[in-house]
Design a protein around this motif. Structure first.
Motif, PDB file in Angstrom:
ATOM      1  N   TYR A 233      35.437  34.739  31.225  1.00 39.09           N
ATOM      2  CA  TYR A 233      35.081  33.959  32.247  1.00 39.09           C
ATOM      3  C   TYR A 233      36.192  34.302  33.250  1.00 39.09           C
ATOM      4  CZ  TYR A 233      31.816  31.236  29.431  1.00 39.09           C
ATOM      5  OH  TYR A 233      30.532  30.843  28.800  1.00 39.09           O
ATOM      6  N   VAL A 234      37.448  34.444  32.869  1.00 37.19           N
ATOM      7  CA  VAL A 234      38.630  34.647  33.987  1.00 37.19           C
ATOM      8  C   VAL A 234      38.147  35.896  34.747  1.00 37.19           C
ATOM      9  CG1 VAL A 234      40.861  35.405  34.163  1.00 37.19           C
ATOM     10  CG2 VAL A 234      40.256  33.436  32.725  1.00 37.19           C
ATOM     11  N   LEU A 235      37.742  36.879  34.171  1.00 34.75           N
ATOM     12  CA  LEU A 235      37.237  38.270  34.835  1.00 34.75           C
ATOM     13  C   LEU A 235      36.143  38.010  35.572  1.00 34.75           C
ATOM     14  CD1 LEU A 235      38.699  40.682  31.892  1.00 34.75           C
ATOM     15  CD2 LEU A 235      39.764  39.973  34.154  1.00 34.75           C
ATOM     16  N   ALA A 236      35.200  37.417  35.090  1.00 34.58           N
ATOM     17  CA  ALA A 236      33.873  37.424  35.815  1.00 34.58           C
ATOM     18  C   ALA A 236      34.297  36.479  37.152  1.00 34.58           C
ATOM     19  CB  ALA A 236      32.989  36.328  34.981  1.00 34.58           C
ATOM     20  N   ALA A 237      35.062  35.393  37.095  1.00 36.04           N
ATOM     21  CA  ALA A 237      35.573  34.775  38.491  1.00 36.04           C
ATOM     22  C   ALA A 237      36.226  35.496  39.414  1.00 36.04           C
ATOM     23  CB  ALA A 237      36.294  33.519  37.995  1.00 36.04           C
ATOM     24  N   TRP A 238      37.223  36.406  38.713  1.00 35.82           N
ATOM     25  CA  TRP A 238      37.901  37.426  39.439  1.00 35.82           C
ATOM     26  C   TRP A 238      36.821  38.582  40.271  1.00 35.82           C
ATOM     27  CZ3 TRP A 238      42.623  40.645  37.539  1.00 35.82           C
ATOM     28  CH2 TRP A 238      43.232  41.052  38.843  1.00 35.82           C
TER      29      TRP A 238
ATOM     30  N   HIS B 149      36.659  34.872  43.065  1.00 35.22           N
ATOM     31  CA  HIS B 149      37.365  33.433  42.766  1.00 35.22           C
ATOM     32  C   HIS B 149      38.745  33.438  42.355  1.00 35.22           C
ATOM     33  CE1 HIS B 149      33.350  31.779  44.399  1.00 35.22           C
ATOM     34  NE2 HIS B 149      32.835  32.603  43.453  1.00 35.22           N
ATOM     35  N   LEU B 150      39.456  34.241  42.951  1.00 37.90           N
ATOM     36  CA  LEU B 150      40.787  34.732  42.422  1.00 37.90           C
ATOM     37  C   LEU B 150      41.530  33.320  41.891  1.00 37.90           C
ATOM     38  CD1 LEU B 150      42.988  36.496  41.563  1.00 37.90           C
ATOM     39  CD2 LEU B 150      43.671  36.863  43.789  1.00 37.90           C
ATOM     40  N   LEU B 151      41.437  32.328  42.859  1.00 45.28           N
ATOM     41  CA  LEU B 151      42.216  30.896  42.518  1.00 45.28           C
ATOM     42  C   LEU B 151      41.735  30.565  41.215  1.00 45.28           C
ATOM     43  CD1 LEU B 151      44.370  28.871  43.263  1.00 45.28           C
ATOM     44  CD2 LEU B 151      42.779  27.853  44.696  1.00 45.28           C
TER      45      LEU B 151
ATOM     46  N   ALA C 269      49.095  35.316  36.606  1.00 46.83           N
ATOM     47  CA  ALA C 269      48.626  34.570  35.615  1.00 46.83           C
ATOM     48  C   ALA C 269      47.644  35.536  34.635  1.00 46.83           C
ATOM     49  CB  ALA C 269      47.849  33.275  36.207  1.00 46.83           C
ATOM     50  N   ILE C 270      46.624  36.199  35.518  1.00 47.70           N
ATOM     51  CA  ILE C 270      45.644  36.866  34.780  1.00 47.70           C
ATOM     52  C   ILE C 270      46.493  37.812  33.993  1.00 47.70           C
ATOM     53  CG2 ILE C 270      43.566  38.121  35.143  1.00 47.70           C
ATOM     54  CD1 ILE C 270      43.241  36.532  37.765  1.00 47.70           C
ATOM     55  N   MET C 271      47.092  38.442  34.603  1.00 45.12           N
ATOM     56  CA  MET C 271      47.920  39.548  33.792  1.00 45.12           C
ATOM     57  C   MET C 271      48.544  39.015  32.830  1.00 45.12           C
ATOM     58  SD  MET C 271      49.600  41.486  37.096  1.00 45.12           S
ATOM     59  CE  MET C 271      50.640  42.619  36.024  1.00 45.12           C
ATOM     60  N   LEU C 272      49.142  37.789  32.664  1.00 45.18           N
ATOM     61  CA  LEU C 272      49.785  37.297  31.478  1.00 45.18           C
ATOM     62  C   LEU C 272      49.000  37.046  30.357  1.00 45.18           C
ATOM     63  CD1 LEU C 272      52.432  36.121  30.171  1.00 45.18           C
ATOM     64  CD2 LEU C 272      51.861  34.126  31.274  1.00 45.18           C
ATOM     65  N   MET C 273      47.849  36.462  30.855  1.00 49.40           N
ATOM     66  CA  MET C 273      46.533  36.314  29.753  1.00 49.40           C
ATOM     67  C   MET C 273      46.381  37.485  29.002  1.00 49.40           C
ATOM     68  SD  MET C 273      42.514  34.667  30.394  1.00 49.40           S
ATOM     69  CE  MET C 273      42.445  36.337  30.990  1.00 49.40           C
TER      70      MET C 273
END
Length: 275
Positions: free
Chosen positions: A129-134, A138-140, A235-239
């Motif tokens: 879901y995170v990568l789909a939003a990116w 929708h980066l924020l 944040a995304i890289m950390l996840m």
């Protein structure tokens, strides 16, 4: 310099040899020395994405611990090289991430697990879901969800029990350890960005916002100016970095269990140490 692999021709190494080799491998800069294949033993002491960056373990650890920028598994070697060469200010480092957003997004998608089998948690699905939003711009939103997803991952990867008693203090302490040159130093670098993430911040005391991405600032105050594109990428890289590390440890546990059951890894022609 002319790159020469110090481990060439060896079929076994001792820990001290591996540490010495790793220090020499760190000096290999693909932008100067050209393309060279990754040594067989490289990922026993370093992460595969560091190969050819020319970054030393100390520089990589400083990026992670000093700026909260994850460097394990995700950023490509050329991005790491830019991060090391950029100015010392935190904004200079974030500018590198923002200018390489597409490269980093591609790397995150490559490293994020896409197979849900074997997982007892919803982490891979959440990462999807995170990568789909990116992907949708929708980066924020992606950054906020990634930070929320990363928190539980931190405790699992750091092997710190979630309890009411000083659990964040214990997590920071575990993440703040310096990497040992002999005992799998690359694994400690995975945890290093966690320590600055939990920098003290008390909005009720009118504390200034921390320079690095701050878990406390995001969850207790949600200042949009703090959630810059660069910090959302962090944040995304950390996840993804933590998720990929967790996946690697699951794989290693499976291999160990297979060995213990009497299997012979030499018969499995497809096995190679993971990058």
């Amino acid at each position: 310099m002319t790159y020469v692999d110090p481990s060439a021709g060896l079929i076994a190494v001792e820990l001290q040899q591996l540490a010495n080799f790793a220090d020499q491998w760190d000096l290999y800069d693909a932008s100067v020395d050209g393309d060279h294949p990754m040594p067989h033993f490289y990922t026993w002491a370093r992460h595969g994405n560091w190969w050819g960056s020319g970054a030393t373990l100390k520089q990589l650890h400083q990026l992670a611990k000093g700026h909260g920028i994850p460097v394990a598994w995700v950023p490509p070697a050329d991005v790491i090289r830019e991060l090391v060469r950029a100015g010392e200010s935190h904004n200079a480092k974030l500018a590198v991430l923002e200018s390489n957003e597409e490269k980093i997004r591609t790397a995150c998608r490559r490293e994020a697990p896409d197979d849900l089998e074997g997982w007892t948690y919803d982490y891979p699905e959440a990462a999807g879901y995170v990568l789909a939003a990116w992907d949708d711009g929708h980066l924020l939103a992606a950054g906020c969800l990634a930070l929320a997803a990363a928190e539980d991952l931190m405790f699992h990867v750091a092997q710190v029990e979630r309890s009411r008693y000083r659990m964040y203090e214990k997590l920071k302490k575990r993440a703040g350890l310096a990497p040992s040159p002999l005992w799998w130093p690359h694994e400690q670098v995975v945890l290093a960005p966690i320590e600055p993430l939990f920098s003290d911040y008390f909005p009720e005391k009118n504390d200034p916002l921390p320079q690095n991405l701050s878990r406390h600032a995001v969850l207790h105050r949600l200042p949009l100016e703090h959630l810059s594109p660069g910090h959302c990428i962090v944040a995304i890289m950390l996840m993804v970095s933590l998720l990929r590390e967790m996946e690697q440890r699951m794989l290693e546990a499976q291999i160990e269990a297979w060995h213990d059951s009497g299997g012979d890894m030499e018969e499995d022609e497809g096995y190679e140490p993971a990058d």
